[in-house]
Motif scaffolding. Structure first.
Motif, mmCIF file in Angstrom:
data_model
loop_
_atom_site.group_PDB
_atom_site.id
_atom_site.type_symbol
_atom_site.label_atom_id
_atom_site.label_comp_id
_atom_site.label_asym_id
_atom_site.label_seq_id
_atom_site.Cartn_x
_atom_site.Cartn_y
_atom_site.Cartn_z
ATOM 1 N N HIS A 189 16.593 42.082 14.171
ATOM 2 C CA HIS A 189 15.999 41.227 13.131
ATOM 3 C C HIS A 189 14.487 41.454 13.026
ATOM 4 O O HIS A 189 13.931 41.524 11.920
ATOM 5 C CB HIS A 189 16.299 39.751 13.416
ATOM 6 N N ARG A 193 12.441 42.795 9.794
ATOM 7 C CA ARG A 193 11.319 42.063 9.204
ATOM 8 C C ARG A 193 10.070 42.958 9.141
ATOM 9 O O ARG A 193 9.328 42.925 8.154
ATOM 10 C CB ARG A 193 11.039 40.776 9.991
ATOM 11 N N SER A 205 8.433 39.793 3.629
ATOM 12 C CA SER A 205 8.876 39.815 5.021
ATOM 13 C C SER A 205 8.888 38.414 5.625
ATOM 14 O O SER A 205 9.822 38.041 6.344
ATOM 15 C CB SER A 205 7.938 40.722 5.819
ATOM 16 N N ASP A 229 13.495 35.338 14.787
ATOM 17 C CA ASP A 229 13.776 36.041 13.533
ATOM 18 C C ASP A 229 15.228 35.901 13.078
ATOM 19 O O ASP A 229 15.644 36.572 12.136
ATOM 20 C CB ASP A 229 13.371 37.516 13.663
#
Ligand code: PEP
Length: 252
Positions: A189, A193, A205, A229
């Motif tokens: 993740h 991002r 993002s 995230d």
């Protein structure tokens, strides 16, 4: 992050009947559901209108797939215009079963993404590596390739990205009972991002929800949901059971 609204999607796949769906609608209405969580369920196409009519407006309803044009000689397909016409706002695209059982390539998924967005739908595009790709050290490359195809079709407008919720679903974890560890999920993740920051914009993002999918259960959801995230889940098998409510409430 708490800036991004926690999101839980339920992908029913090719499961359900009018009788079993009445049970799912029942446990969703009984809840109680954390109002901070955005909830979207994806029934099979024949049940979309009925599920939309039965659920409260706060719960979104998604198609599991759609085609890349509005209408025409495409027997067996459904269009984003039809999904919107029956009051559903969402579509799942590029699910691993579409990619690997039905052979959908990145280019087709990208065309679907672009068309569904232009038709006004919100999207849950899915990406994720196969076991042999992970074992060969290709997880990042595969996910970046799949994400690039999607991102190029979305463009750069943060208002359009607000209608996109990315699902990272490692293929080896889908329907296998082998969940990614919280650390494995968080690592990918964070990479996704970072890719969005470098290749789209820091704003996109920061705002875009990235879901984890793959054997999420009531037992493993809280630790996964605590990763910085991981902004929610796309849930298959467990979305058919009352445990889905516990997953919706994972941040409580
Ligand atoms: C899915 O279908 O997207 C999925 C993650 O399935 P499961 O939760 O059953 O692994």
């Amino acid at each position: 992050s708490t800036d991004r609204r926690f999101f839980v999607g339920g992908n029913w796949k090719m499961n359900g009947s009018q009788a079993s769906i009445a049970g799912i609608v029942g446990f969703l209405k009984a809840g109680p559901l954390d109002p901070r969580t955005e909830v979207v369920v994806a029934p099979p196409a024949p049940y979309l209108a009925s599920v939309r009519a039965q659920l409260p407006a706060e719960i979104g309803v998604a198609a599991q797939n759609c085609y890349k044009v509005a209408s025409g000689a495409f027997t067996g397909e459904i269009s984003p215009a039809m999904i919107a016409d029956i009051g559903c706002q969402w579509v799942v695209l590029g699910h691993s079963e579409r990619r690997h059982v039905f052979g959908e390539p990145d280019a087709l998924i990208a065309e679907k993404v672009g068309h569904a967005l232009s038709a006004g739908l919100s999207l849950i595009p899915c990406i994720g590596e196969k076991l042999e790709e992970r074992e060969a050290g290709q997880t990042e490359a595969v996910c970046y390739r799949q994400l690039k195809a999607i991102a190029d079709a979305v463009g750069s407008d943060p208002a359009v990205w607000a209608r996109v919720v990315i699902a990272y679903e490692p293929v080896w974890a889908i329907g296998t009972g082998k969940t990614a560890s919280p650390q494995q999920a968080q690592e990918v993740h964070a990479q996704l991002r970072a890719w969005l920051s470098q290749n789209v914009s820091p704003q996109v993002s920061a705002q875009t929800r990235i879901l984890y999918g793959g054997s999420v259960t009531a037992d493993n959801c809280k630790e996964l949901a605590s990763q910085p995230d991981v902004d929610g889940f796309l849930v298959g098998g467990a979305s058919l059971k009352p445990d889905f409510v516990k997953i919706i409430n994972a941040r409580q």
